[in-house]
Design a protein around this motif. Structure first.
Motif, PDB file in Angstrom:
ATOM      1  N   SER A   1      92.092 -41.505 -70.526  1.00 36.86           N
ATOM      2  CA  SER A   1      92.542 -40.525 -69.736  1.00 36.86           C
ATOM      3  C   SER A   1      90.875 -40.086 -68.728  1.00 36.86           C
ATOM      4  N   VAL A   2      90.586 -38.840 -68.420  1.00 41.08           N
ATOM      5  CA  VAL A   2      89.110 -39.591 -68.271  1.00 41.08           C
ATOM      6  C   VAL A   2      89.231 -37.902 -68.582  1.00 41.08           C
ATOM      7  N   TRP A   3      87.657 -37.383 -68.225  1.00 45.06           N
ATOM      8  CA  TRP A   3      86.694 -36.280 -68.413  1.00 45.06           C
ATOM      9  C   TRP A   3      86.575 -36.112 -66.907  1.00 45.06           C
ATOM     10  N   VAL A   4      86.980 -34.589 -66.731  1.00 46.26           N
ATOM     11  CA  VAL A   4      86.374 -33.734 -65.854  1.00 46.26           C
ATOM     12  C   VAL A   4      85.868 -32.795 -65.491  1.00 46.26           C
ATOM     13  N   MET A   5      84.640 -32.287 -65.029  1.00 44.63           N
ATOM     14  CA  MET A   5      84.509 -31.123 -64.493  1.00 44.63           C
ATOM     15  C   MET A   5      84.513 -30.543 -63.295  1.00 44.63           C
ATOM     16  N   GLY A   6      83.527 -29.294 -62.932  1.00 42.96           N
ATOM     17  CA  GLY A   6      83.517 -28.488 -61.675  1.00 42.96           C
ATOM     18  C   GLY A   6      82.603 -28.421 -61.299  1.00 42.96           C
ATOM     19  N   ASP A   7      82.261 -28.485 -59.921  1.00 39.78           N
ATOM     20  CA  ASP A   7      80.868 -28.858 -58.799  1.00 39.78           C
ATOM     21  C   ASP A   7      80.015 -26.972 -59.570  1.00 39.78           C
ATOM     22  N   ASN A   8      80.973 -26.248 -59.418  1.00 40.27           N
ATOM     23  CA  ASN A   8      80.179 -25.024 -59.850  1.00 40.27           C
ATOM     24  C   ASN A   8      80.358 -24.905 -61.301  1.00 40.27           C
ATOM     25  N   ARG A   9      79.557 -25.452 -61.789  1.00 39.21           N
ATOM     26  CA  ARG A   9      79.187 -25.437 -63.613  1.00 39.21           C
ATOM     27  C   ARG A   9      79.268 -24.483 -64.306  1.00 39.21           C
ATOM     28  N   TYR A  10      78.630 -23.303 -63.795  1.00 36.35           N
ATOM     29  CA  TYR A  10      79.040 -21.892 -64.796  1.00 36.35           C
ATOM     30  C   TYR A  10      80.435 -21.279 -64.040  1.00 36.35           C
TER      31      TYR A  10
END
Length: 250
Positions: free
Chosen positions: A185-194
């Motif tokens: 699995s992986v953990w992902v986040m958007g660059d536009n954090r808020y």
């Protein structure tokens, strides 16, 4: 009985007309063969190498803008491995996207879109996929935030130049978390954090916010449209340099 004879000019012109007709048919046959071969090659490229998607939301701004078209390398992750910082497209692991009804499309438009999707020039299934930046690999310990508002991976703080934050904000996430990424699995986040419904906000879903590697369609590597936004998508290896491998479980 009077015998009718064809003028000599007509006799000589008949083979020429037949030759021209045959030449036209051969030309049309060659065009058809070229078209079919090109369609087949494009289909194979789209299926196994490169695929097109469009960006439906602001979750990756300023890296990606709404309605940008991107090209995705489908050799990742099956042939080329994933890396921290990769911008990845993946299928919804379950519950990340709200239910949506298919819009009504005129039959001719739907048929054209279907043909273009076969060769990767249309992105008709983009609504079924998401795009985020890969932050945590299997086994990584990902925590946010430290006293400087940074996220850490395996105790190494990240300085992330690609992140968009509201004015006056220093924490790279408004939501604190402390996770260890499970196997495969992986953990992902958007660059536009808020403004990104990413791994942080899907902890209550079946996958606990983690994306199975099998759901990853590929790595986005270029913005193909509009031309004003054209450019390569960087995975910023300098941000993740020096991060040690995950600690062995005790």
């Amino acid at each position: 009985m009077t015998e009718t004879t064809m003028p000599a000019d007509d006799l000589s012109a008949a083979p020429q007309r037949h030759s021209r007709r045959r030449g036209t048919l051969l030309f049309l046959r060659d065009i058809l063969i070229i078209f079919v071969v090109a369609l087949l090659v494009s289909f194979l490229v789209k299926t196994f190498l490169v695929r097109s998607f469009y960006i439906p939301s602001a979750s990756m701004e300023e890296t990606l803008q709404i309605d940008d078209r991107i090209l995705v390398n489908e050799l990742v992750p099956d042939v080329v491995g994933l890396e921290r910082g990769d911008v990845v497209v993946f299928r919804d692991p379950g519950g990340w996207l709200p239910p949506s009804a298919d819009p009504e499309v005129p039959p001719l438009t739907a048929a054209a879109d279907w043909v273009l999707s076969l060769v990767g020039l249309s992105a008709s299934d983009s609504d079924d996929h998401l795009i985020k930046r890969l932050i945590g690999m299997p086994g990584d310990h990902v925590v946010c935030c430290n006293t400087l508002g940074q996220m850490t991976v395996n105790d190494v703080p990240l300085s992330e130049p690609y992140v968009t934050l509201p004015a006056g904000t220093t924490d790279v996430s408004e939501l604190a978390f402390d996770v260890v990424v499970p196997d495969n699995s992986v953990w992902v986040m958007g660059d536009n954090r808020y403004n990104s419904r990413d791994s942080r906000y899907n902890r209550e879903q079946p996958g606990n916010g983690f994306v199975p590697v099998d759901n990853v369609v590929g790595r986005a590597f270029v913005i193909s449209w509009p031309t004003a936004n054209w450019g390569w998508l960087d995975n910023h290896p300098e941000v993740f340099a020096g991060i040690p491998g995950p600690k062995a479980s005790e």
